[in-house]
Design a protein around this motif. Structure first.
Motif, mmCIF file in Angstrom:
data_model
loop_
_atom_site.group_PDB
_atom_site.id
_atom_site.type_symbol
_atom_site.label_atom_id
_atom_site.label_comp_id
_atom_site.label_asym_id
_atom_site.label_seq_id
_atom_site.Cartn_x
_atom_site.Cartn_y
_atom_site.Cartn_z
ATOM 1 N N ILE A 93 64.024 50.224 39.880
ATOM 2 C CA ILE A 93 64.754 51.488 39.991
ATOM 3 C C ILE A 93 65.741 51.568 38.836
ATOM 4 O O ILE A 93 66.556 50.660 38.650
ATOM 5 C CB ILE A 93 65.496 51.601 41.335
ATOM 6 C CG1 ILE A 93 64.518 51.484 42.510
ATOM 7 C CG2 ILE A 93 66.263 52.916 41.422
ATOM 8 C CD1 ILE A 93 65.188 51.504 43.873
ATOM 9 N N ASP A 94 65.652 52.621 38.045
ATOM 10 C CA ASP A 94 66.533 52.795 36.876
ATOM 11 C C ASP A 94 66.448 51.607 35.925
ATOM 12 O O ASP A 94 67.447 51.195 35.332
ATOM 13 C CB ASP A 94 67.985 53.005 37.317
ATOM 14 C CG ASP A 94 68.166 54.283 38.121
ATOM 15 O OD1 ASP A 94 67.398 55.237 37.899
ATOM 16 O OD2 ASP A 94 69.071 54.323 38.977
ATOM 17 N N GLY A 95 65.259 51.024 35.799
ATOM 18 C CA GLY A 95 65.061 49.924 34.869
ATOM 19 C C GLY A 95 65.558 48.579 35.357
ATOM 20 O O GLY A 95 65.520 47.593 34.611
ATOM 21 N N ALA A 96 66.026 48.487 36.600
ATOM 22 C CA ALA A 96 66.544 47.226 37.135
ATOM 23 C C ALA A 96 65.785 46.842 38.399
ATOM 24 O O ALA A 96 65.334 47.706 39.157
ATOM 25 C CB ALA A 96 68.038 47.350 37.432
ATOM 26 N N GLU A 97 65.658 45.528 38.634
ATOM 27 C CA GLU A 97 64.988 45.050 39.832
ATOM 28 C C GLU A 97 65.804 45.412 41.071
ATOM 29 O O GLU A 97 67.023 45.263 41.081
ATOM 30 C CB GLU A 97 64.805 43.537 39.781
ATOM 31 C CG GLU A 97 63.814 43.072 38.718
ATOM 32 C CD GLU A 97 63.594 41.570 38.771
ATOM 33 O OE1 GLU A 97 64.006 40.956 39.780
ATOM 34 O OE2 GLU A 97 63.033 41.009 37.815
ATOM 35 N N ALA A 98 65.124 45.899 42.092
ATOM 36 C CA ALA A 98 65.776 46.201 43.364
ATOM 37 C C ALA A 98 65.010 45.484 44.467
ATOM 38 O O ALA A 98 63.840 45.771 44.691
ATOM 39 C CB ALA A 98 65.801 47.702 43.610
ATOM 40 N N THR A 99 65.645 44.529 45.119
ATOM 41 C CA THR A 99 64.994 43.795 46.199
ATOM 42 C C THR A 99 65.384 44.412 47.537
ATOM 43 O O THR A 99 64.617 45.137 48.141
ATOM 44 C CB THR A 99 65.365 42.304 46.141
ATOM 45 O OG1 THR A 99 66.799 42.175 46.074
ATOM 46 C CG2 THR A 99 64.757 41.647 44.914
ATOM 47 N N GLN A 100 66.601 44.170 48.000
ATOM 48 C CA GLN A 100 67.046 44.780 49.243
ATOM 49 C C GLN A 100 67.798 46.078 48.944
ATOM 50 O O GLN A 100 68.542 46.162 47.966
ATOM 51 C CB GLN A 100 67.940 43.817 50.027
ATOM 52 C CG GLN A 100 67.210 42.538 50.412
ATOM 53 C CD GLN A 100 67.943 41.766 51.481
ATOM 54 O OE1 GLN A 100 68.121 42.236 52.591
ATOM 55 N NE2 GLN A 100 68.372 40.559 51.140
ATOM 56 N N VAL A 101 67.606 47.075 49.791
ATOM 57 C CA VAL A 101 68.222 48.385 49.583
ATOM 58 C C VAL A 101 68.900 48.840 50.867
ATOM 59 O O VAL A 101 68.615 48.327 51.959
ATOM 60 C CB VAL A 101 67.178 49.436 49.152
ATOM 61 C CG1 VAL A 101 66.560 49.069 47.813
ATOM 62 C CG2 VAL A 101 66.090 49.594 50.218
ATOM 63 N N THR A 102 69.801 49.817 50.727
ATOM 64 C CA THR A 102 70.444 50.425 51.887
ATOM 65 C C THR A 102 70.554 51.917 51.650
ATOM 66 O O THR A 102 70.780 52.357 50.509
ATOM 67 C CB THR A 102 71.835 49.816 52.154
ATOM 68 O OG1 THR A 102 72.418 50.458 53.304
ATOM 69 C CG2 THR A 102 72.772 49.989 50.969
ATOM 70 N N PHE A 103 70.343 52.703 52.699
ATOM 71 C CA PHE A 103 70.507 54.148 52.582
ATOM 72 C C PHE A 103 70.887 54.724 53.943
ATOM 73 O O PHE A 103 70.792 54.055 54.987
ATOM 74 C CB PHE A 103 69.234 54.817 52.040
ATOM 75 C CG PHE A 103 68.047 54.777 52.955
ATOM 76 C CD1 PHE A 103 67.814 55.783 53.886
ATOM 77 C CD2 PHE A 103 67.137 53.732 52.883
ATOM 78 C CE1 PHE A 103 66.717 55.745 54.730
ATOM 79 C CE2 PHE A 103 66.028 53.684 53.722
ATOM 80 C CZ PHE A 103 65.827 54.695 54.648
ATOM 81 N N VAL A 104 71.364 55.965 53.924
ATOM 82 C CA VAL A 104 71.786 56.666 55.135
ATOM 83 C C VAL A 104 70.921 57.906 55.285
ATOM 84 O O VAL A 104 70.658 58.614 54.304
ATOM 85 C CB VAL A 104 73.270 57.058 55.057
ATOM 86 C CG1 VAL A 104 73.659 57.938 56.241
ATOM 87 C CG2 VAL A 104 74.147 55.815 55.010
ATOM 88 N N GLY A 105 70.463 58.189 56.487
ATOM 89 C CA GLY A 105 69.639 59.375 56.701
ATOM 90 C C GLY A 105 69.626 59.796 58.159
ATOM 91 O O GLY A 105 70.181 59.114 59.034
ATOM 92 N N GLN A 106 68.984 60.927 58.410
ATOM 93 C CA GLN A 106 68.832 61.451 59.768
ATOM 94 C C GLN A 106 67.472 61.049 60.315
ATOM 95 O O GLN A 106 66.464 61.118 59.609
ATOM 96 C CB GLN A 106 68.983 62.971 59.784
ATOM 97 C CG GLN A 106 69.017 63.570 61.186
ATOM 98 C CD GLN A 106 69.311 65.063 61.176
ATOM 99 O OE1 GLN A 106 69.114 65.735 60.155
ATOM 100 N NE2 GLN A 106 69.780 65.584 62.300
ATOM 101 N N THR A 112 68.921 56.496 47.315
ATOM 102 C CA THR A 112 68.438 57.639 48.073
ATOM 103 C C THR A 112 66.942 57.449 48.318
ATOM 104 O O THR A 112 66.290 56.634 47.642
ATOM 105 C CB THR A 112 68.667 58.956 47.310
ATOM 106 O OG1 THR A 112 67.884 58.935 46.098
ATOM 107 C CG2 THR A 112 70.141 59.139 46.967
ATOM 108 N N ILE A 113 66.391 58.208 49.243
ATOM 109 C CA ILE A 113 64.962 58.081 49.535
ATOM 110 C C ILE A 113 64.128 58.506 48.328
ATOM 111 O O ILE A 113 63.082 57.917 48.054
ATOM 112 C CB ILE A 113 64.610 58.897 50.787
ATOM 113 C CG1 ILE A 113 65.205 58.216 52.029
ATOM 114 C CG2 ILE A 113 63.098 59.041 50.948
ATOM 115 C CD1 ILE A 113 64.984 58.952 53.324
#
Length: 255
Positions: A44-57, A25-26
């Motif tokens: 994020i949440d203690g883990a590495e996050a490289t590429q992300v995806t989310f849905v929004g307006q 989420t944003i």
């Protein structure tokens, strides 16, 4: 993904094996921690996050000479998404007889990209942004992001934990009877311990129809992603597993 904006520096090449694609989420992007200014990933949440995806307006679209900036809102916060313009590709699309659907203001879209920080302000550098064709995708994404968040913060479901405990007990009994306790039953002689461990994890970790991702295997087994990828290559060559939705998600090949 096409249009990737990752740098071609040696550091980015070394981190290729650790690339992940995580539904978020944003608000998670806003709350993510940055290890150091030069890091190409966030935590994020203690883990590495490289590429992300989310849905929004899409609240606003601003077209510049070099990029298009979308102001996105998913109900948890707002975030700017930048898509860099490739002149040749842009002109090619104009000449196509059938144009692809384009994101519009007040419409909903899905974004794939990397979280970036510039001048103490965060944005997502998008590889792809596409308008939604099915609005069920909004709820599906939120459920998927919630499930991944709970996995990283609370661990796997209790049923999966119980199954792992049961498997661990069976391995202990095998040790007492003089058998290998790594879970390598049915694997050829000479199989490495890492490959046996990955095979055991794929057999016991919770998985849906899509299988188990290498990142999930690495976390559960306290292993490097590169080590897991090598083991999955070995198991794939043995005909024990197969890739499902992508080259980093695997399931057991049962007969």
């Amino acid at each position: 993904m096409p249009g990737s904006q990752s740098n071609d520096s040696p550091n980015s090449k070394r981190s290729y094996g650790k690339d992940t694609l995580r539904p978020v989420t944003i608000k998670q992007l806003q709350d993510a921690t940055h290890p150091h200014p030069d890091a190409e990933y966030f935590i994020i949440d203690g883990a590495e996050a490289t590429q992300v995806t989310f849905v929004g307006q899409i609240r606003n679209i601003s077209t510049q000479t070099t990029n298009v900036t979308y102001r996105m809102d998913d109900g948890t916060g707002t975030m700017e998404v930048k898509v860099w313009i490739d002149a040749e590709e842009f002109n090619g699309e104009e000449n196509q007889a059938v144009a692809k659907p384009k994101p519009v203001e007040q419409g909903y879209a899905r974004v794939w990209g990397r979280l970036k920080a510039f001048n103490n302000k965060r944005h997502v550098g998008a590889n792809i942004i596409r308008p939604l064709q099915d609005f069920n995708e909004i709820q599906y994404h939120l459920l998927e992001a919630t499930a991944v968040h709970l996995f990283f913060t609370r661990g796997p479901p209790e049923s999966a934990t119980a199954q792992q405990s049961k498997t661990g007990g069976a391995q202990a009994n095998g040790m007492a009877n003089g058998h290998a306790a790594v879970g390598g039953e049915g694997l050829p002689a000479g199989t490495s311990q890492a490959t046996k461990k990955v095979y055991q994890l794929i057999s016991t970790l919770p998985q849906g129809h899509e299988g188990v991702h290498v990142q999930q295997i690495a976390m559960a087994g306290n292993m490097e992603v590169s080590e897991v990828l090598k083991a999955t290559d070995d198991l794939n060559g043995m005909g024990k597993i197969y890739s499902t939705v992508n080259e980093e998600t695997f399931a057991l090949l049962s007969f």
